[in-house]
Design an enzyme around this catalytic site. Structure first.
Site, PDB file in Angstrom:
ATOM      1  N   ASP A 125       9.878 -12.709 -33.282  1.00 41.85           N
ATOM      2  CA  ASP A 125       8.850 -13.135 -32.414  1.00 41.85           C
ATOM      3  C   ASP A 125       9.626 -14.413 -31.452  1.00 41.85           C
ATOM      4  O   ASP A 125      10.364 -15.121 -32.089  1.00 41.85           O
ATOM      5  CB  ASP A 125       7.673 -13.776 -33.151  1.00 41.85           C
ATOM      6  CG  ASP A 125       6.580 -12.575 -33.480  1.00 41.85           C
ATOM      7  OD1 ASP A 125       6.858 -11.427 -33.062  1.00 41.85           O
ATOM      8  OD2 ASP A 125       5.691 -12.921 -34.123  1.00 41.85           O
ATOM      9  N   ARG A 176      10.533  -6.945 -26.756  1.00 41.85           N
ATOM     10  CA  ARG A 176       9.107  -7.060 -26.548  1.00 41.85           C
ATOM     11  C   ARG A 176       8.876  -8.022 -25.237  1.00 41.85           C
ATOM     12  O   ARG A 176       9.275  -9.300 -25.479  1.00 41.85           O
ATOM     13  CB  ARG A 176       8.165  -7.443 -27.494  1.00 41.85           C
ATOM     14  CG  ARG A 176       6.863  -8.011 -27.307  1.00 41.85           C
ATOM     15  CD  ARG A 176       5.956  -8.715 -28.396  1.00 41.85           C
ATOM     16  NE  ARG A 176       5.969  -8.054 -29.737  1.00 41.85           N
ATOM     17  CZ  ARG A 176       5.995  -8.711 -30.871  1.00 41.85           C
ATOM     18  NH1 ARG A 176       6.144 -10.042 -30.956  1.00 41.85           N
ATOM     19  NH2 ARG A 176       6.111  -8.012 -31.894  1.00 41.85           N
ATOM     20  N   GLY A 180       3.681 -14.990 -23.103  1.00 37.88           N
ATOM     21  CA  GLY A 180       4.193 -16.037 -23.619  1.00 37.88           C
ATOM     22  C   GLY A 180       2.640 -16.972 -23.927  1.00 37.88           C
ATOM     23  O   GLY A 180       1.944 -17.355 -23.174  1.00 37.88           O
ATOM     24  N   HIS A 219      -2.850  -7.467 -22.985  1.00 36.80           N
ATOM     25  CA  HIS A 219      -4.066  -6.904 -22.485  1.00 36.80           C
ATOM     26  C   HIS A 219      -4.648  -7.096 -21.273  1.00 36.80           C
ATOM     27  O   HIS A 219      -5.748  -6.977 -20.902  1.00 36.80           O
ATOM     28  CB  HIS A 219      -5.070  -7.708 -23.513  1.00 36.80           C
ATOM     29  CG  HIS A 219      -4.643  -7.923 -24.896  1.00 36.80           C
ATOM     30  ND1 HIS A 219      -3.911  -9.181 -25.139  1.00 36.80           N
ATOM     31  CD2 HIS A 219      -4.387  -7.318 -26.056  1.00 36.80           C
ATOM     32  CE1 HIS A 219      -3.474  -9.387 -26.214  1.00 36.80           C
ATOM     33  NE2 HIS A 219      -3.787  -7.987 -26.959  1.00 36.80           N
ATOM     34  N   ARG A 281      -5.097 -18.349 -31.236  1.00 39.05           N
ATOM     35  CA  ARG A 281      -5.957 -17.128 -30.623  1.00 39.05           C
ATOM     36  C   ARG A 281      -7.253 -17.640 -30.285  1.00 39.05           C
ATOM     37  O   ARG A 281      -7.838 -17.092 -29.068  1.00 39.05           O
ATOM     38  CB  ARG A 281      -6.344 -16.242 -31.856  1.00 39.05           C
ATOM     39  CG  ARG A 281      -5.216 -15.343 -32.517  1.00 39.05           C
ATOM     40  CD  ARG A 281      -4.748 -14.031 -31.483  1.00 39.05           C
ATOM     41  NE  ARG A 281      -4.162 -14.393 -30.388  1.00 39.05           N
ATOM     42  CZ  ARG A 281      -2.659 -14.514 -30.469  1.00 39.05           C
ATOM     43  NH1 ARG A 281      -2.065 -14.364 -31.662  1.00 39.05           N
ATOM     44  NH2 ARG A 281      -1.991 -14.870 -29.432  1.00 39.05           N
TER      45      ARG A 281
HETATM   46  C1  LIG Z   1       1.754  -7.480 -29.435  1.00 32.20           C
HETATM   47  C2  LIG Z   1       1.738  -8.983 -28.963  1.00 32.20           C
HETATM   48  C3  LIG Z   1       2.822  -9.492 -29.646  1.00 32.20           C
HETATM   49  C4  LIG Z   1       3.089 -10.976 -29.048  1.00 32.20           C
HETATM   50  N1  LIG Z   1       3.906 -11.614 -29.374  1.00 32.20           N
HETATM   51  C5  LIG Z   1       4.277 -12.926 -28.773  1.00 32.20           C
HETATM   52  C6  LIG Z   1       5.519 -13.494 -29.047  1.00 32.20           C
HETATM   53  O1  LIG Z   1       6.293 -13.410 -29.844  1.00 32.20           O
HETATM   54  N2  LIG Z   1       5.692 -14.991 -28.392  1.00 32.20           N
HETATM   55  C7  LIG Z   1       4.587 -15.484 -27.603  1.00 32.20           C
HETATM   56  O2  LIG Z   1       4.717 -16.289 -27.030  1.00 32.20           O
HETATM   57  N3  LIG Z   1       3.617 -14.744 -27.227  1.00 32.20           N
HETATM   58  C8  LIG Z   1       3.399 -13.576 -27.763  1.00 32.20           C
HETATM   59  N4  LIG Z   1       2.053 -12.801 -27.542  1.00 32.20           N
HETATM   60  C9  LIG Z   1       0.866 -13.426 -26.835  1.00 32.20           C
HETATM   61  C10 LIG Z   1       1.254 -13.183 -25.311  1.00 32.20           C
HETATM   62  O3  LIG Z   1       2.158 -13.934 -24.865  1.00 32.20           O
HETATM   63  C11 LIG Z   1       0.041 -13.794 -24.729  1.00 32.20           C
HETATM   64  O4  LIG Z   1      -0.201 -15.098 -24.943  1.00 32.20           O
HETATM   65  C12 LIG Z   1      -1.323 -12.956 -24.869  1.00 32.20           C
HETATM   66  O5  LIG Z   1      -1.028 -11.431 -25.216  1.00 32.20           O
HETATM   67  C13 LIG Z   1      -2.459 -13.103 -23.825  1.00 32.20           C
HETATM   68  O6  LIG Z   1      -1.929 -12.613 -22.523  1.00 32.20           O
HETATM   69  P1  LIG Z   1      -2.238 -11.269 -21.930  1.00 32.20           P
HETATM   70  O7  LIG Z   1      -0.974 -10.617 -21.182  1.00 32.20           O
HETATM   71  O8  LIG Z   1      -3.019 -10.478 -22.954  1.00 32.20           O
HETATM   72  O9  LIG Z   1      -2.803 -11.451 -20.554  1.00 32.20           O
HETATM   73  P2  LIG Z   1      -4.254 -12.657 -20.461  1.00 32.20           P
HETATM   74  O10 LIG Z   1      -4.521 -12.575 -19.057  1.00 32.20           O
HETATM   75  O11 LIG Z   1      -3.978 -13.711 -21.156  1.00 32.20           O
HETATM   76  O12 LIG Z   1      -5.617 -11.813 -21.301  1.00 32.20           O
HETATM   77  C14 LIG Z   1      -5.900 -10.477 -20.456  1.00 32.20           C
HETATM   78  C15 LIG Z   1      -7.560 -10.517 -20.927  1.00 32.20           C
HETATM   79  O13 LIG Z   1      -7.302 -10.018 -22.437  1.00 32.20           O
HETATM   80  C16 LIG Z   1      -8.056 -10.804 -23.371  1.00 32.20           C
HETATM   81  N5  LIG Z   1      -7.507 -11.414 -24.182  1.00 32.20           N
HETATM   82  C17 LIG Z   1      -6.116 -11.912 -24.181  1.00 32.20           C
HETATM   83  N6  LIG Z   1      -5.772 -12.603 -25.373  1.00 32.20           N
HETATM   84  C18 LIG Z   1      -7.240 -12.487 -25.927  1.00 32.20           C
HETATM   85  C19 LIG Z   1      -7.473 -13.192 -27.316  1.00 32.20           C
HETATM   86  N7  LIG Z   1      -6.580 -13.897 -27.973  1.00 32.20           N
HETATM   87  N8  LIG Z   1      -8.699 -13.017 -27.697  1.00 32.20           N
HETATM   88  C20 LIG Z   1      -9.594 -12.395 -26.940  1.00 32.20           C
HETATM   89  N9  LIG Z   1      -9.258 -11.913 -25.640  1.00 32.20           N
HETATM   90  C21 LIG Z   1      -8.016 -12.035 -25.413  1.00 32.20           C
HETATM   91  C22 LIG Z   1      -9.021 -11.578 -22.478  1.00 32.20           C
HETATM   92  O14 LIG Z   1     -10.189 -10.862 -21.865  1.00 32.20           O
HETATM   93  C23 LIG Z   1      -8.120 -11.700 -21.117  1.00 32.20           C
HETATM   94  O15 LIG Z   1      -8.893 -11.874 -19.914  1.00 32.20           O
HETATM   95  C24 LIG Z   1       2.090 -11.458 -28.026  1.00 32.20           C
HETATM   96  C25 LIG Z   1       1.060 -10.683 -27.596  1.00 32.20           C
HETATM   97  C26 LIG Z   1       1.064  -9.357 -28.089  1.00 32.20           C
HETATM   98  C27 LIG Z   1      -0.090  -8.457 -27.449  1.00 32.20           C
END
Ligand SMILES: Cc1cc2nc3c(=O)[nH]c(=O)nc-3n(C[C@H](O)[C@H](O)[C@H](O)COP(=O)(O)OP(=O)(O)OC[C@H]3O[C@@H](n4cnc5c(N)ncnc54)[C@H](O)[C@@H]3O)c2cc1C
Length: 308
Positions: A125, A176, A180, A219, A281
């Protein structure tokens, strides 16, 4: 995020731990390996793969870091024994990075070697920007030592990411790509939504161009569509990339991806150090104000159990 939401997020650290535990339950498999195995089995039954994260961001001693490494090895054994489709995601700080680079490297290499012996894979990660250089160095050293069953993460939020991808491209890393999660200063990071999205797409294009296997971790519906567009434009088969999502976040979107023939991996955290992960989260979750309000009301008004 509304003013009320952001006020609640700011005061989240003073919300009682049991309340945080209850409302973050959907993001965490539980405290023990058995909990994680149960969730991974359920995820596999839904035709999704998993990656487990042994939570350990607050470790303070080398023994704790070694214990986390041991937990990973035990998890890998359990996946094989129980025929589960899951790899592991490790955090350098959980393996002792803040206590010493060599300690972390030793722990990480032990997990990677064990995974290789059992046909499994280790994703490193990416944590906050103070760890980026060390994390890339760890990855490079493992590859130089001949370990192929290891991957890294890049964060679209960081301005350096495109260059980091170019620098590593000759190794054709398994990457991945995610937005961030750590808020970084504007000198080194994009802060607005559209720039982060644009950087994500650019990074993904660069990775695919370099022939990398990519885990598209988001997401964000628009980014998922871009991922589908870019992988299909290159004629990639379903086993040449994957989508990744966090346990408990937008499951219906994940189901739709699986129905559409895409591979999806669910990031499944478990362990005793669940608190820091939960806070992060919840701080990301725009519905947090509602959850906390409902939970609080549930505790004040008899007959309501606080489940939002
Ligand atoms: C499998 C995976 C591994 C990851 N590994 C890392 C890593 O190694 N380092 C790192 O810095 N980040 C990591 N992340 C986190 C990532 O960087 C984002 O902070 C997070 O995924 C939210 O970004 P998004 O692309 O989903 O877009 P966003 O615009 O943040 O989210 C889109 C929509 O998804 C929903 N959503 C997103 N997050 C949440 C939540 N926590 N709870 C409820 N609803 C939510 C909301 O409805 C939001 O409007 C990881 C994420 C995933 C999915």
């Amino acid at each position: 995020m509304s003013l009320v939401d952001s006020a609640i997020v700011r005061f989240l650290p003073v919300v009682p731990k049991p309340v945080v535990r209850r409302i973050s339950g959907r993001y965490i498999a539980g405290e023990e390996l058995e909990d994680a195995l149960r969730v991974v089995r359920r995820v596999n039954d839904q035709r999704k793969m998993a990656t487990i994260d042994v939570l350990g961001e607050e470790i303070v001693s080398p023994d704790e870091a070694r214990a986390i490494a041991t937990d990973y090895r035990i998890s890998i054994d359990a996946f094989e024994r129980e025929g589960l489709d899951s790899n592991v995601s490790v955090k350098p700080t959980g393996l002792g990075l803040k206590l010493g680079y060599e300690l972390c490297r030793e722990n990480l290499e032990a997990v990677v070697r064990h995974a290789a012996e059992h046909g499994n894979f280790v994703r490193i990660d990416m944590e906050d920007a103070s760890t980026t250089d060390h994390t890339i160095r760890l990855y490079r050293e493992l590859r130089a030592a001949g370990h192929e069953n290891v991957g890294i993460v890049f964060q679209a939020r960081l301005k350096r990411t495109l260059q980091d991808i170019r620098d590593l491209a000759e190794l054709r890393p398994n990457v991945r790509i995610c937005k961030g999660i750590y808020l970084e200063p504007p000198e080194i990071a994009y802060r607005d939504f559209d720039s982060i999205r644009a950087s994500f797409v650019q990074a993904l294009e660069e990775l695919l161009e370099a022939g990398c296997y990519v885990g598209i971790a988001t997401h964000d519906h628009w980014l998922v569509e871009q991922g589908q567009r870019l992988t299909s434009a290159r004629g990639l088969g379903a086993d040449e990339y994957e989508f990744q999502m966090l346990l408990g976040v937008r499951p219906a979107m994940g189901d739709a991806l699986v129905r559409g023939g895409h591979r999806l991996r669910i990031y499944t955290p478990f362990g005793r150090h669940w608190y820091a992960y939960s806070l992060r989260r919840l701080q990301e979750n725009p519905k947090i104000a509602g959850y906390i309000a409902a939970d609080t009301v549930g505790r004040l008004i008899p007959g309501r159990n606080g489940r939002a």
